[in-house]
Design an enzyme around this catalytic site. Structure first.
Site, short mmCIF file in Angstrom:
data_model
loop_
_atom_site.label_atom_id
_atom_site.label_comp_id
_atom_site.label_asym_id
_atom_site.label_seq_id
_atom_site.Cartn_x
_atom_site.Cartn_y
_atom_site.Cartn_z
N HIS A 185 0.86 -1.19 0.00
CA HIS A 185 0.00 0.00 0.00
C HIS A 185 0.89 1.23 0.00
O HIS A 185 1.98 1.23 0.56
CB HIS A 185 -0.94 -0.02 1.21
CG HIS A 185 -2.07 -0.98 1.02
ND1 HIS A 185 -3.30 -0.58 0.57
CD2 HIS A 185 -2.14 -2.32 1.16
CE1 HIS A 185 -4.10 -1.64 0.47
NE2 HIS A 185 -3.41 -2.72 0.82
N CYS B 114 -7.58 -1.21 3.86
CA CYS B 114 -8.23 -2.16 4.75
C CYS B 114 -9.16 -1.43 5.68
O CYS B 114 -8.75 -0.50 6.38
CB CYS B 114 -7.15 -2.90 5.54
SG CYS B 114 -7.86 -3.94 6.83
N ASN C 258 -3.62 0.76 -2.75
CA ASN C 258 -2.58 -0.16 -3.21
C ASN C 258 -1.67 0.56 -4.19
O ASN C 258 -2.01 1.59 -4.75
CB ASN C 258 -3.23 -1.32 -3.97
CG ASN C 258 -3.88 -2.32 -3.07
OD1 ASN C 258 -3.22 -3.12 -2.44
ND2 ASN C 258 -5.20 -2.25 -2.98
#
Ligand code: ZN
Length: 299
Positions: free
Chosen positions: A209, A240, A249
């Site tokens: 990420h 998340c 990401n």
């Protein structure tokens, strides 16, 4: 560089969408998968089979996967966290590969999936077994491998030990995930090197990420150390829901641009990714984090 080509797993339909406030329709998710296939993705993480109350963005998992294009050359991955998720995914008959996730810390494990670190590893090993029994493949991701949002630093020895235990179940691969984007290239080099040694022979995948801007540098460091596969998300969406401050990401287009210009082939078609990103920007109704799709094309 230890290799001249790597594989990319497109994780946009799952990781990219799970943290978004906007509920993306099943039709648009399907179009996202189709576009990913068009730009060359051959392994796609399409959804997760988790509690729809906890991750409502992916509550249409079954509905989506039964409509996926039937293709012998594309592997559809469903992320699962326990036996129930694995059974749901396998029951669709459309998931080729189960992605299991274990975590390095108890605090994150309890919040993310209601399991301690050891319990999450045991569940991941069980999931790989269930996938194999069903004639499918299974892989194990070690999440928060580079740092935990609650417990901070994670000892590299702990990650290596978990990787060894996971590898004994003979998954398709072991992945190292920087769930909260705290890793830096020196750490990535060391971790990928040590884990590759520990899992002798099994391919290593990485998942980064870009929370603190080190995502692309981490991809480069991982590939240089022999990581075989890199997760990336169209436009750079992702995060998340159970990790405070999680950001996107590494963007598929940025990873492909960097690697291809660096002599590492990805099998993906950059102009087609950029075109897909432009469509996806319209779906999401806001600019996406990726840089390459907003920059002028480099002739
Ligand atoms: Zn992620």
């Amino acid at each position: 560089m230890k290799q001249s080509s790597i594989e990319i797993v497109e994780v946009g339909p799952r990781d990219g969408l799970q943290n978004e406030a906007l509920a993306v329709s099943t039709v648009d998710k399907l179009a996202l998968v189709e576009r990913a296939i068009d730009y060359g993705a051959r392994r796609i993480e399409v959804t997760s089979f988790v509690n729809p109350k906890k991750v409502p963005q992916l509550a249409d998992a079954e509905q989506l996967v039964v409509q996926l294009p039937v293709r012998g050359d594309v592997t559809y991955i469903g992320l699962v966290l326990n036996r129930r998720g694995a059974e749901r995914a396998l029951a669709t008959g459309r998931i080729d590969e189960l992605g299991a996730v274990c975590v390095t810390s108890d605090t994150f494990g309890i919040r993310n999936q209601g399991q301690s670190s050891d319990e999450s590893l045991a569940a991941a090993i069980e999931i790989v077994g269930l996938a194999k029994e069903a004639g499918r493949s299974g892989q194990i991701t070690i999440a928060t491998a580079f740092g935990c949002p609650f417990e901070g630093k994670v000892a590299i020895d702990r990650v290596v030990e978990m990787a060894k235990r996971a590898a004994a179940a003979q998954p398709r691969e072991i992945a190292l995930a920087d769930t909260i984007g705290v890793g830096v290239p020196s750490q990535v080099s060391e971790m990928v090197g040590r884990v590759r040694e520990a899992v002798a022979g099994l391919p290593v995948r990485v998942h980064f990420h870009n929370t603190r801007g080190s995502g692309l540098a981490n991809v480069w460091a991982a590939v240089a150390e022999g990581a075989a596969t890199v997760d990336a998300s169209l436009g750079g969406l992702g995060g998340c829901p159970f990790a405070p401050g999680a950001a996107g990401n590494v963007p598929t287009e940025d990873v492909v641009y960097m690697l291809e210009r660096g002599g590492v082939s990805t099998g993906l078609d950059l102009p087609a990714i950029v075109e897909a990103a432009s469509w996806f920007t319209g779906v999401m109704g806001r600019p996406l984090p990726a840089m390459v799709s907003r920059a002028p094309a480099f002739p």
